[in-house]
Design an enzyme around this catalytic site. Structure first.
Site, PDB file in Angstrom:
ATOM      1  N   GLY A 109       9.489  42.791  46.756  1.00 54.37           N
ATOM      2  CA  GLY A 109      10.697  43.281  46.102  1.00 54.37           C
ATOM      3  C   GLY A 109      11.767  42.220  45.970  1.00 54.37           C
ATOM      4  O   GLY A 109      12.727  42.391  45.208  1.00 54.37           O
ATOM      5  N   ASP A 110      11.637  41.130  46.699  1.00 50.09           N
ATOM      6  CA  ASP A 110      12.507  39.969  46.556  1.00 50.09           C
ATOM      7  C   ASP A 110      11.796  38.821  45.848  1.00 50.09           C
ATOM      8  O   ASP A 110      12.374  38.138  44.986  1.00 50.09           O
ATOM      9  CB  ASP A 110      12.961  39.466  47.933  1.00 50.09           C
ATOM     10  CG  ASP A 110      14.099  40.274  48.513  1.00 50.09           C
ATOM     11  OD1 ASP A 110      15.004  40.655  47.755  1.00 50.09           O
ATOM     12  OD2 ASP A 110      14.094  40.526  49.733  1.00 50.09           O
TER      13      ASP A 110
END
Length: 392
Positions: A173-174
């Site tokens: 997600g990053d």
């Protein structure tokens, strides 16, 4: 031999993972990345694991801030903002991952900086994007990797079943938003080199994870049903999953009929390659449990190493590796994919190497992540009185 981004200057205002990973990708290709931190530093400096003695930061910071130079500037002060502006006068790219409105409150908005430095590429990475490119109702919310995984679709199709959604282990997600931001930055730099005009590049964690999860949208569109977690098997391909062995597990991907025929032959069931109950992917999907039962009936009689030796040259197959297995794999050594980086403790930390390779490249050792403000005096001394508004 200099990397392909030698001569590109990037001012990095980012912290934690998404932004630092993006600018690390650029630094690994020889961009001059100047990490500008507040006086208390990037919060990730404090995160472990730590060597003994711990030094100035842990492995987390060491991994994604290598090959950068470090400057301290307090943007809440006039002096700090002035230093940043002087840096930007010599820069090609600015990257930040503050929440919406923070740079505006500092008087450093895209509009202000674009007027001062028309050729500057300005990139932001936020949980839900910036209103300049699409005003999300969630724009003001903070977000981290796990929130992006949950909202962007990854968690909804990961795990054993719908009752037990599960995040992916690495911080996708990053990291995936970071990779997309790097792509967008380089596209905007190319344009600015030709036109002299920089762009605003905006990546939302939510958007990027949805892009990573693209399959769920077309499935829902066509079938009317939302995909759900189903363990290690695949909703559209069979066999395409993880099977048990006598010593652990291996991943096998044989969705094409050719690969299935090879797998069936090696497993001692050559007739299944032409059996209409199994000969096509659609037929196998209708008999998923039976297919995996046939494969595991063979694989569980053998070690993981034996299964891989038998299959890997004919059917995509690989062992489920731990970190220790990865470090010992000769592929990793041959590709320089685990490398040491010096640490302020006096020791070294092994980190993942550069995944993007270039012909003719003989990349040198990784430079350690900077101490807090380590290069402030040097960078200030380099700043001339001239203003560069167009990338070279």
């Amino acid at each position: 031999m200099p990397g392909p981004l030698a001569g590109l200057r990037v001012v990095d205002l980012t912290q934690v993972l998404a932004g630092p990973f993006c600018t690390m990708l650029l630094a690994d290709m020889d961009a001059d990345v100047i990490k500008v931190e507040p006086p208390h530093g990037d919060v990730a400096r404090q995160w472990g694991p730590h060597l003994d003695p711990p030094g100035a930061y842990g492995g987390y910071f060491a991994s994604v801030n290598r090959n950068k130079r470090g400057v301290v500037a307090d943007l809440s002060t006039t002096a700090g903002r002035d230093l940043l502006l002087r840096l930007l006068d010599t820069a090609d790219v600015l990257v930040e991952n503050f929440r919406v409105g923070v740079m505006d409150r500092f008087g450093l908005s895209w509009e202000v900086l674009h007027e001062r430095c028309p050729g500057l590429v300005y990139a932001s990475i936020r949980g839900f994007g910036d209103p300049r490119t699409g005003a999300s109702p969630h724009a003001e919310r903070p977000a981290f990797d796990i929130i992006a995984q949950a909202m962007g679709g990854v968690m909804g199709v990961t795990g054993e079943d719908a009752a037990h959604p599960m995040k992916v282990g690495p911080g996708v997600g990053d990291i995936f938003p970071a990779a997309l931001a790097a792509v967008g930055i380089l596209a905007a730099v190319r344009e600015a080199e030709a036109s002299g005009v920089g762009r605003y590049v905006d990546v939302a964690l939510y958007d990027a994870v949805l892009a990573l999860s693209e399959r769920i949208v077309h499935q829902y569109s066509i079938t009317g049903s939302s995909p759900v977690p189903q363990g290690n098997s695949h909703p559209l391909l069979c066999p395409y999953g993880v099977v048990r062995t006598a010593t652990g597990a291996v991943a096998i991907a044989a969705p094409s009929d050719r690969h299935w025929a090879a797998l069936a032959r090696i497993a001692g069931r050559p007739e299944l390659g032409s059996d209409p109950r199994f000969a096509t992917n659609a037929a196998r999907l209708a008999r998923t449990v039976e297919v995996y039962g046939i494969v595991e009936g063979w694989s569980r009689q053998r070690s993981s190493a034996e299964v891989v030796r038998a299959l890997a040259d004919h059917v995509p197959c690989g062992p489920v590796h731990s970190a220790a297995d990865i470090v010992a794999d000769p592929h990793i050594a041959a590709r320089n994919m685990v490398l040491p980086v010096e640490h302020p403790s006096g020791g070294a930390v092994q980190v993942v190497g550069r995944a993007v390779k270039f012909s003719g490249e003989d990349a040198g050792p990784l430079r350690p992540a900077p101490l807090l403000g380590e290069h402030t005096a040097l960078v200030v001394a380099e700043l001339g009185s001239g203003r560069r508004t167009v990338p070279p």
